[in-house]
Enzyme design. Sequence first.
Site, PDB file in Angstrom:
ATOM      1  N   LYS A   1      35.310  61.873  35.158  1.00  3.93           N
ATOM      2  CA  LYS A   1      34.997  63.258  35.506  1.00  3.93           C
ATOM      3  C   LYS A   1      36.300  64.021  35.719  1.00  3.93           C
ATOM      4  O   LYS A   1      36.819  64.119  36.833  1.00  3.93           O
ATOM      5  CB  LYS A   1      34.114  63.323  36.754  1.00  3.93           C
ATOM      6  CG  LYS A   1      33.444  64.691  36.924  1.00  3.93           C
ATOM      7  CD  LYS A   1      32.472  64.974  35.797  1.00  3.93           C
ATOM      8  CE  LYS A   1      31.774  66.313  35.949  1.00  3.93           C
ATOM      9  NZ  LYS A   1      30.910  66.636  34.819  1.00  3.93           N
TER      10      LYS A   1
ATOM     11  N   SER B   1      27.198  67.704  31.195  1.00  6.61           N
ATOM     12  CA  SER B   1      27.080  67.739  32.653  1.00  6.61           C
ATOM     13  C   SER B   1      25.763  68.428  33.033  1.00  6.61           C
ATOM     14  O   SER B   1      24.694  67.956  32.671  1.00  6.61           O
ATOM     15  CB  SER B   1      28.295  68.434  33.267  1.00  6.61           C
ATOM     16  OG  SER B   1      28.488  67.993  34.590  1.00  6.61           O
TER      17      SER B   1
END
Length: 589
Positions: free
Chosen positions: A192, A389
């Site tokens: 991430k 996402s």
Amino acid sequence: MKQFFKFVFATIIGIIISSFLLVIILIGIVSVATSGDKSTEVASNSVLRIALSSSIAERTPDNPLAELGFLGLNGDKAIGLNDILANIRKAKTDSNIKGIFLDESSMASGQATTEEIRNALIDFKKSGKFIIAYSEIYSQSFYYLASVADKVYMNPKGIFEFHGFSSQITFFKGALDKLGIDMQIIKVGTYKSAVEPFFLDKMSDANRMQVNAYLGSLYDHFLTGISASRKINKDSLANIANNLLIQNPEDAVKYKLLDGLKYKDELLDELKDRTGVSKKKDIKSVNIGEYTKAGTDNDADTTNLDSRIAIVYASGEIAGGNGDDNSIGSEKVSAALRKVRLNDKIKAVVLRVNSPGGSSLASDVIWREVLLTKKAKPVIVSMGDYAASGGYYIACAADSIYAEPNTITGSIGIFAMLPNMQKFFNDKLGLTFDGVKTGKFADLGDVSRPLTPEERMILQAQVNRGYDTFTKAVADGRHKTQAYINSIGQGRVWTGSQAIKIGLVDKLGNINDAIRSAAKMAKLKDYSVVAYPEQTSKFKSLGRAFGAETRVYMLKSELGENYKYYNQVKAASQMSGIQMLMPYEVVVR
């Protein structure tokens, strides 16, 4: 005194000129808005001209400034992907259209958008009509589109780019250090990397590995497409790019990426020959934006069909509220999903997602409506350039997911970011703060001081819960174990080609494939397609057109390529709460 009157006079003249220009613009807007139903006449033996030099939205904007071409470049009206694809399909069977002219285009669109247009052009060629491409400058993106043409020409003194893909990230840590700002990061996911620019000065090993993987996948698809269109071995293409063998236009002809070098007048003469027009007359042509309002003999009236498929557009970053045509407001999209769910005439739904994600809470609100809609009728997701996402989160509950091979998806991860600006306030500005509070955590989130270890633990627990919710939703939607989703999650970004292999995507295809799949699931043969949410009307959008959209247009014009840095800083400053957001934009030139 003389100088004073000089300035006063100049100011008055400036006001008069500005007022005059404003009146002219308003007259133009009113004339466009009041003549919106006027059809475009297409002469016989015409050429459909496609020049795509501004960013391509999912839907054609419905505002007067776009109608005037104010938000497009080169004088062309802004046009959305929906109308581009529909117009190419319409031209395929329009007897008045003899071929397509791909004119100079900068292709500011994402790769999946380019892919959809390219596939529509390949389908157009089945009609036996010609496609000719021409440009003074071929970016790699425009050449990928143009490579499907029957003939690809270039100005003899032009520029041809063919050098491979690269991806670059801007890191802000050094600048933040100089300002005395410490970004406090709370995240879940090894990959991430949305937060990396704010606490690192270079890519992490994990991020470098994932970028290498998905950039390689994008590049392989790029070479494969050109290889098929130009009948050139893919390894040969890779060698040409790796060794920069094309350094002038003649090289591009030598290696058969171009069919020839022509000046514009020579190109126009060829178009005249192909359409049977005398050299002394002008080519009959229609721009793709104008062609939207052209009727054909093959048009069928489907507006009264009782069976409908709804396309719900979710484009842009995800946030709470109503959003606009370029962002996803959870309230607006949720309301649209409820509306189509309760409409008995709508038998199936295609959720068109083109989003890098955004607010975790807003994403969850939309996900819930998708889940409820799926219980009532089939829901098919069509992914655009991005469905990453939060963009993937709102898609994962669907019955089936379609993506382009070069769609960017995945990025299943979550983070929160809070600046500690104590040193900036104290050392740079000389500001100090003092106060009272009624509870230990009353000032949690105050940027004038660092987080305490206990506060950091609280925020980390919230982020962990968010990631658990995310992976569980994906596991349930994709019929996988949560442990498996965690193994391919961790914030890692995938292309559509990669995602289908690991089960995040069901099929590779475009929005029309998704519509056909929805019709099949709903057992429909005859149906109409309707779009949601409703776009703001011309007159209602007038103020916004002068405001936000015009401001963005002017900033882009002034800053050029540097606009992306401004946009990154602006986006970071506006983040609120826990985020499901893809690391960064992928730009291929």
